[in-house]
Design an enzyme around this catalytic site. Structure first.
Site, short mmCIF file in Angstrom:
data_model
loop_
_atom_site.label_atom_id
_atom_site.label_comp_id
_atom_site.label_asym_id
_atom_site.label_seq_id
_atom_site.Cartn_x
_atom_site.Cartn_y
_atom_site.Cartn_z
NE ARG A 3 16.02 51.85 -18.58
CZ ARG A 3 15.32 50.73 -18.49
NH1 ARG A 3 14.46 50.57 -17.52
NH2 ARG A 3 15.44 49.77 -19.37
CB CYS A 48 18.42 55.40 -15.38
SG CYS A 48 18.98 53.85 -14.70
NE ARG A 54 18.28 49.78 -16.17
CZ ARG A 54 17.51 50.12 -15.14
NH1 ARG A 54 17.68 51.27 -14.58
NH2 ARG A 54 16.56 49.32 -14.73
N PRO A 55 19.90 49.13 -21.90
CG PRO A 55 21.40 47.44 -22.44
CD PRO A 55 21.18 48.55 -21.46
CG ASP A 77 19.99 43.97 -25.98
OD1 ASP A 77 19.87 44.68 -24.96
OD2 ASP A 77 20.64 42.92 -25.97
CG ASP A 108 16.85 46.48 -6.79
OD1 ASP A 108 15.69 46.18 -7.10
OD2 ASP A 108 17.71 46.85 -7.62
CB ILE A 148 22.67 43.30 -11.77
CG1 ILE A 148 22.62 42.01 -10.96
CG2 ILE A 148 21.39 43.51 -12.57
CD1 ILE A 148 22.45 40.74 -11.78
NE ARG A 164 12.23 56.35 -9.81
CZ ARG A 164 13.17 55.44 -10.06
NH1 ARG A 164 14.44 55.72 -9.84
NH2 ARG A 164 12.86 54.25 -10.52
C1 EPZ Z 1 14.31 45.49 -12.69
O1 EPZ Z 1 14.94 46.36 -13.63
C2 EPZ Z 1 13.99 46.35 -11.48
N1 EPZ Z 1 13.09 47.43 -11.86
C3 EPZ Z 1 15.27 46.93 -10.90
O2 EPZ Z 1 14.92 47.62 -9.70
C4 EPZ Z 1 16.21 45.78 -10.53
O3 EPZ Z 1 17.42 46.31 -10.06
C5 EPZ Z 1 16.46 44.89 -11.76
O4 EPZ Z 1 15.20 44.43 -12.30
C6 EPZ Z 1 17.31 43.68 -11.44
O5 EPZ Z 1 16.70 42.94 -10.45
C7 EPZ Z 1 11.76 47.19 -11.90
O6 EPZ Z 1 11.30 46.08 -11.69
C8 EPZ Z 1 10.88 48.37 -12.22
P1 EPZ Z 1 16.95 43.78 -15.96
P2 EPZ Z 1 15.16 45.86 -15.16
O7 EPZ Z 1 16.25 43.87 -17.25
O8 EPZ Z 1 14.01 45.07 -15.60
C9 EPZ Z 1 20.68 44.43 -18.84
C10 EPZ Z 1 14.93 49.40 -8.20
O9 EPZ Z 1 15.86 49.84 -7.52
N2 EPZ Z 1 19.74 44.33 -19.96
O10 EPZ Z 1 16.93 42.51 -15.19
O11 EPZ Z 1 15.55 47.04 -15.98
C11 EPZ Z 1 20.48 45.70 -18.01
O12 EPZ Z 1 21.16 46.80 -18.61
C12 EPZ Z 1 15.16 49.05 -9.65
O13 EPZ Z 1 13.77 49.17 -7.76
C13 EPZ Z 1 20.23 44.30 -21.27
O14 EPZ Z 1 21.43 44.35 -21.50
O15 EPZ Z 1 16.43 44.92 -14.96
C14 EPZ Z 1 21.06 45.33 -16.67
O16 EPZ Z 1 22.45 45.50 -16.72
C15 EPZ Z 1 16.54 49.45 -10.12
N3 EPZ Z 1 19.34 44.22 -22.30
C16 EPZ Z 1 20.73 43.84 -16.56
O17 EPZ Z 1 20.42 43.39 -17.89
C17 EPZ Z 1 17.99 44.15 -22.10
O18 EPZ Z 1 17.23 44.07 -23.10
C18 EPZ Z 1 19.54 43.55 -15.68
O19 EPZ Z 1 18.46 44.27 -16.19
C19 EPZ Z 1 17.51 44.21 -20.77
C20 EPZ Z 1 18.40 44.28 -19.72
#
Ligand code: EPZ
Length: 419
Positions: A92, A116, A121-122, A124, A308, A330, A400
């Site tokens: 993803r 996932c 996982r939006p 936007d 995490d 989060i 992973r």
């Molecule tokens: C990164 O995910 C990490 N993945 C995640 O690690 C980690 O948990 C997360 O950051 C928070 O620290 C990688 O770096 C590959 P976010 P990411 O965008 O970028 C919402 C692991 O276990 N959101 O900060 O997807 C989202 O749904 C993984 O190694 C929107 O609503 O995290 C979530 O609720 C899991 N719209 C929150 O923000 C958006 O456009 C945080 O997401 C983007 C995100």
């Protein structure tokens, strides 16, 4: 379907070398597309997600090879702009290739990344930001197309409603070759973003403010290749520290990123473990029983407590004296591991964002199924300290993000086999 068979009861002792950070490696591999040159990454972890990222790079025309912990990525001939749907499904977080592909080619096509294990996982914020940088975005039949009508992005002032890690990374990746300056307000401050920016600066990018809430990127004409060493994985480090706390014993993390792990260590210390951190080594010893953490453990963007590490710490607190409370702020559903811990004898109540953990004397082995990457690791943390044998299935989740997981646990004196 492989399983981990873990027999608990041994106290742990020894020292381990931390793997390179998965969440640095993935955006840095995407960033290598921008260099139009050869990049060499040292300390690149051997992980399923890294292999997926390599397949995406090769599908775009890069030449990506992984030998041991060294990755060579030559993006001189890369022309592709479409991320194969099968690879989007496989990982993803492939979405972080969007900014780099756009920055390199002016176009990017990818399938809508599904939800996932952690919930929807939006993207936007990603799309809104890239649109401000000039991208025309359309979607049809589950496929999203981004197109820069002028062939390249232009700088913009972007304020994120939430400090999204992925959105911050995608904006930076698109901005480094854009026309003009891009400012990101309310940027994510995670250490892995700083690692990616250090890599990009080594390639000639002009980025300031990473690690703070305001990041400024000045677009440059082109980037060149570099050699770069990936930072250690702070969440893998937290996992092995929590495992030693759960099982009892003492261990040393030999190459830890101490400052970046402070948000986790400052909470782990409250359990009564003795922790000594200096330069890039962390020593932990657990003597008597763990104590519950008195204050509510709220997961927050860095430098708050890392989401995490929530499942991982919960597994250790399941046998602490007293009651601990988590608040997951989060992700929408990041408590899927609790059923397995309860099956092992934990006393956990989930109420919306909160999870209440009443410590029990000891956990017992059980047959459980890994629900996601960190949830699966949490089951292993619990199993090493539990009485009896635990079988963890669906361990592809764990593969992973953890390199040589069973070797690391065995080197600390834990009893684990992969079947
Ligand atoms: C990164 O995910 C990490 N993945 C995640 O690690 C980690 O948990 C997360 O950051 C928070 O620290 C990688 O770096 C590959 P976010 P990411 O965008 O970028 C919402 C692991 O276990 N959101 O900060 O997807 C989202 O749904 C993984 O190694 C929107 O609503 O995290 C979530 O609720 C899991 N719209 C929150 O923000 C958006 O456009 C945080 O997401 C983007 C995100």
């Amino acid at each position: 379907m492989q399983k981990f068979i873990i027999t608990g009861g041994n106290r742990l002792s020894g020292e381990i070398e931390l793997q390179g950070s998965k969440n640095s490696t993935l955006p840095i591999m995407a960033a290598a597309i921008l260099a139009k040159d050869k990049c060499v990454l040292e300390s690149c972890p051997n992980l399923a997600d890294v292999y997926s990222a390599a397949r995406i790079l090769n599908s775009l025309g890069c030449k990506c090879s992984l030998v041991g912990n060294r990755a060579e990525i030559d993006s001189s001939e890369a022309e592709g702009s479409k991320i194969p749907e099968s690879l989007m499904r496989e990982m993803r977080s492939s979405i972080m290739f969007m900014g780099a592909i756009l920055g390199r080619t002016g176009d990017c096509i990818f399938s809508v990344p599904g939800g996932c294990e952690l919930g929807p996982r939006p993207i936007d914020m990603h799309l809104a930001a890239l649109s401000k940088m000039g991208a025309e975005i359309s979607s049809c039949g589950g496929e999203i197309s981004c197109h820069m009508p002028k062939g390249k992005a232009h700088g913009a002032r972007i304020s994120l409603s939430f400090p999204s890690v992925g959105a911050t990374e995608n904006i930076i990746l698109c901005a480094v070759l854009a026309e003009g300056e891009t400012v990101i307000n309310n940027a994510a401050r995670e250490p892995e973003i700083c690692d990616m920016c250090r890599f990009l600066r080594s390639c000639g990018a002009k980025i300031k403010g990473d690690g703070e809430s305001r990041i400024v990127v000045e677009g440059v004409e082109k980037l060149h290749g570099c050699e770069y060493r990936i930072m250690p994985d702070r969440i893998a480090g937290a996992t092995y520290l929590a495992m030693t706390a759960a099982a009892g014993g003492a261990m040393i993390l030999k190459n830890a990123c101490v400052a970046e792990m402070e948000p986790f260590i400052s909470v782990l210390e409250q359990t009564g473990c003795f922790i000594c951190a200096a330069e890039n080594r962390i020593y932990l010893r657990r003597g008597g029983r763990l104590k519950a953490v008195r204050d509510r453990i709220r997961t927050m963007p860095h430098p708050g407590f890392p989401t995490d590490a929530q499942a991982i710490l919960m597994a250790a607190l399941a046998t602490a004296d007293g009651t601990s409370v988590f608040e997951e702020n989060i992700f929408d559903c990041r408590y899927r591991h609790t059923d397995a811990l309860i099956k092992m004898g934990a006393d956990i109540q989930v109420m919306g964002k909160a999870a209440v953990i009443r410590g029990v004397n000891r956990l017992h082995g059980a047959d459980v199924e890994a629900t996601d990457l960190r949830g699966g690791a949490a089951m292993a943390v619990a199993a090493v300290g539990a009485e009896g044998t635990t079988r963890i299935s669906c361990i592809s989740h764990i593969d992973r993000g953890y390199e040589k997981f069973e070797n690391m646990i065995t080197s600390l004196g834990g009893r684990i086999i992969r079947e």
